[in-house]
Design a protein around this motif. Structure first.
Motif, PDB file in Angstrom:
ATOM      1  N   ARG A  36       0.924  -1.208  -0.093  1.00 41.62           N
ATOM      2  CA  ARG A  36      -0.024   0.038   0.227  1.00 41.62           C
ATOM      3  C   ARG A  36       0.981   1.212   0.135  1.00 41.62           C
ATOM      4  O   ARG A  36       0.679   2.251  -0.660  1.00 41.62           O
ATOM      5  CB  ARG A  36      -1.018  -0.039   1.195  1.00 41.62           C
ATOM      6  CG  ARG A  36      -2.208  -0.906   1.183  1.00 41.62           C
ATOM      7  CD  ARG A  36      -2.973  -0.966   2.338  1.00 41.62           C
ATOM      8  NE  ARG A  36      -3.804  -1.538   2.566  1.00 41.62           N
ATOM      9  CZ  ARG A  36      -4.841  -2.040   3.400  1.00 41.62           C
ATOM     10  NH1 ARG A  36      -4.662  -1.186   4.406  1.00 41.62           N
ATOM     11  NH2 ARG A  36      -5.975  -2.725   3.538  1.00 41.62           N
ATOM     12  N   HIS A  37       1.867   1.174   0.720  1.00 43.53           N
ATOM     13  CA  HIS A  37       2.813   2.638   1.011  1.00 43.53           C
ATOM     14  C   HIS A  37       3.367   2.688  -0.389  1.00 43.53           C
ATOM     15  O   HIS A  37       3.570   3.841  -1.029  1.00 43.53           O
ATOM     16  CB  HIS A  37       3.744   2.360   2.219  1.00 43.53           C
ATOM     17  CG  HIS A  37       4.700   3.188   2.239  1.00 43.53           C
ATOM     18  ND1 HIS A  37       4.441   4.590   2.724  1.00 43.53           N
ATOM     19  CD2 HIS A  37       5.997   3.356   1.854  1.00 43.53           C
ATOM     20  CE1 HIS A  37       5.382   5.502   2.670  1.00 43.53           C
ATOM     21  NE2 HIS A  37       6.590   4.780   2.029  1.00 43.53           N
ATOM     22  N   SER A  50       2.713   1.781  -3.263  1.00 45.86           N
ATOM     23  CA  SER A  50       1.698   2.214  -4.430  1.00 45.86           C
ATOM     24  C   SER A  50       1.481   3.657  -4.316  1.00 45.86           C
ATOM     25  O   SER A  50       1.188   4.247  -5.369  1.00 45.86           O
ATOM     26  CB  SER A  50       0.526   1.395  -4.195  1.00 45.86           C
ATOM     27  OG  SER A  50       0.545  -0.067  -4.618  1.00 45.86           O
ATOM     28  N   ASN A  51       1.042   4.134  -3.073  1.00 47.70           N
ATOM     29  CA  ASN A  51       0.729   5.402  -2.650  1.00 47.70           C
ATOM     30  C   ASN A  51       1.966   6.351  -2.936  1.00 47.70           C
ATOM     31  O   ASN A  51       1.798   7.423  -3.602  1.00 47.70           O
ATOM     32  CB  ASN A  51       0.178   5.776  -1.253  1.00 47.70           C
ATOM     33  CG  ASN A  51      -1.071   5.038  -0.807  1.00 47.70           C
ATOM     34  OD1 ASN A  51      -1.936   5.517  -1.617  1.00 47.70           O
ATOM     35  ND2 ASN A  51      -1.245   4.641   0.375  1.00 47.70           N
ATOM     36  N   THR A  52       3.282   5.950  -2.706  1.00 45.04           N
ATOM     37  CA  THR A  52       4.359   6.690  -2.830  1.00 45.04           C
ATOM     38  C   THR A  52       4.566   6.889  -4.534  1.00 45.04           C
ATOM     39  O   THR A  52       4.938   7.988  -4.937  1.00 45.04           O
ATOM     40  CB  THR A  52       5.682   6.056  -2.386  1.00 45.04           C
ATOM     41  OG1 THR A  52       5.527   5.926  -0.974  1.00 45.04           O
ATOM     42  CG2 THR A  52       6.684   6.647  -2.874  1.00 45.04           C
ATOM     43  N   TYR A  86      -3.257  -0.413  -7.777  1.00 41.04           N
ATOM     44  CA  TYR A  86      -3.114  -1.186  -6.561  1.00 41.04           C
ATOM     45  C   TYR A  86      -4.385  -2.410  -6.599  1.00 41.04           C
ATOM     46  O   TYR A  86      -5.465  -2.083  -6.354  1.00 41.04           O
ATOM     47  CB  TYR A  86      -3.024  -0.437  -5.256  1.00 41.04           C
ATOM     48  CG  TYR A  86      -3.186  -1.167  -3.980  1.00 41.04           C
ATOM     49  CD1 TYR A  86      -2.157  -1.861  -3.517  1.00 41.04           C
ATOM     50  CD2 TYR A  86      -4.342  -1.359  -3.329  1.00 41.04           C
ATOM     51  CE1 TYR A  86      -1.993  -2.373  -2.445  1.00 41.04           C
ATOM     52  CE2 TYR A  86      -4.458  -1.721  -2.089  1.00 41.04           C
ATOM     53  CZ  TYR A  86      -3.147  -2.492  -1.672  1.00 41.04           C
ATOM     54  OH  TYR A  86      -3.393  -3.278  -0.465  1.00 41.04           O
TER      55      TYR A  86
END
Length: 343
Positions: free
Chosen positions: A263-264, A266-268, A278
């Motif tokens: 998750r982190h 993909s958000n980055t 994602y």
């Protein structure tokens, strides 16, 4: 005084009239035309950036999870062959090439290079990811065994690699070039993927290619299964990244929360402006299952292929998102879009 003032005025008026009457200097003869400024050279990797933006327009915004609950795929028949990696320092590595038994005449096809994970088998990973091939849109799937196996030929976590890091990438590149020379591969439809530890190799190879020669960047998109990648804002190729994780991967090996990590990551990527999807697969552990195959196949079909086919079964309704109560019309409209999964 009046006479003097009148005389001065008359003198000034005469001077102005004379100045206006006298011809000015002749215009200069036209000289040779100035050469037009040379067009600016395109920025490195400009065509890759342009294609990446066009692909992002096809894939984003992401609508739902993708695939369906069946996880069913119908790959065409394939044959797996292995070969030695003929690169100095890669003698212990093995290459695998999974080719559809029937390839269309006069048409080039997509290729997926995939990296196995820690303790995983290269042969098995190629066969697993190779399930994305169909008679409608054939895909050649290739990969290498880069980690030592047990004496019985099995995989065990923590075994040493069969070559140095640079040599593993060099050997992988050699295999890719070999297959592209021998098979009808469409160079505009080459993809790279990796599972678990393999995501480091897939993203690291993509990063290396982008930094060394962005104009010749070989990959249309990067697929990462059950782990994040190894790139920075400056080194990340501007192509679609398709990231997967199982909803059950919150305590891999007892402590590793892979869900939070992916998750982190993909958000980055999204914050950097990189096109990213994602996919959190319900009830999946540390694996690449049929729903991953469906989603991967659909993306490959969309990017330079015939386009994805609709699913015959209805997809489950998106889970409603809980918001605080509001009477604001704009907030209500945004809530409606979110609950419809129209992000």
């Amino acid at each position: 005084m009046r006479a003097l003032s009148a005389a001065l005025s008359l003198l000034l008026l005469s001077s102005l009239v004379a100045a206006q009457a006298e011809p000015g200097p002749a215009p200069a003869e036209p000289g040779p035309e100035e050469p037009a400024p040379a067009p600016k050279a395109p920025a490195a990797g400009e065509e890759i950036r342009k294609r990446g933006a066009e692909d992002a327009a096809l894939l984003l915004p992401q609508r739902g999870l993708g695939g369906d609950d069946s996880g069913k795929v119908e790959p065409d028949k394939t044959t797996l062959k292995e070969c030695k990696i003929e690169v100095e320092g890669c003698e212990k590595m093995t290459g695998y090439v999974l080719t559809p038994d029937t390839l269309p005449e006069g048409r080039k096809v997509a290729l997926m290079f995939t990296f196995h994970g820690n303790g995983d088998l290269g042969r098995g990973r190629v066969q697993n990811v190779g399930r994305i091939t169909t008679a409608r849109d054939p895909v050649i799937t290739i990969g290498v065994q880069y980690q030592e196996l047990t004496p019985e030929g099995g995989g065990t976590m923590g075994m040493p690699t069969l070559a140095t890091q640079d040599k593993i990438i060099e050997g992988s590149k050699w295999l890719l070039k070999k297959v592209m020379a021998e098979q009808p591969v469409d160079p505009a439809r080459v993809f790279v993927s990796g599972f678990s530890w393999g995501t480091s190799w897939a993203s690291g190879w993509a990063r290396k290619e982008w930094m060394e020669n962005p104009d010749a960047f070989p990959f249309r998109a990067v697929f990462l299964y059950s782990s994040g990648g190894a790139v920075s804002r400056e080194t990340c190729p501007p192509v679609p990244w398709i990231n997967f994780v199982g909803s059950e991967e919150t305590a891999v090996l007892g402590t590793i929360n892979v869900v939070a990590s992916v998750r982190h990551y993909s958000n980055t990527l999204a914050a950097w402006g990189i096109p990213v999807q994602y996919h959190e697969i319900p009830k999946m552990g540390h694996a690449v299952n049929g729903r991953c195959h469906q989603i991967t196949r659909d993306v490959v079909n969309d990017l330079g292929g015939p386009g994805r086919l609709p699913y015959g079964t209805a997809q489950e309704a998106p889970e409603a998102v809980t918001f605080e109560a509001s009477t604001d019309a704009l907030v209500l409209e945004l809530q409606k879009l979110c609950n419809e999964d129209r992000w």
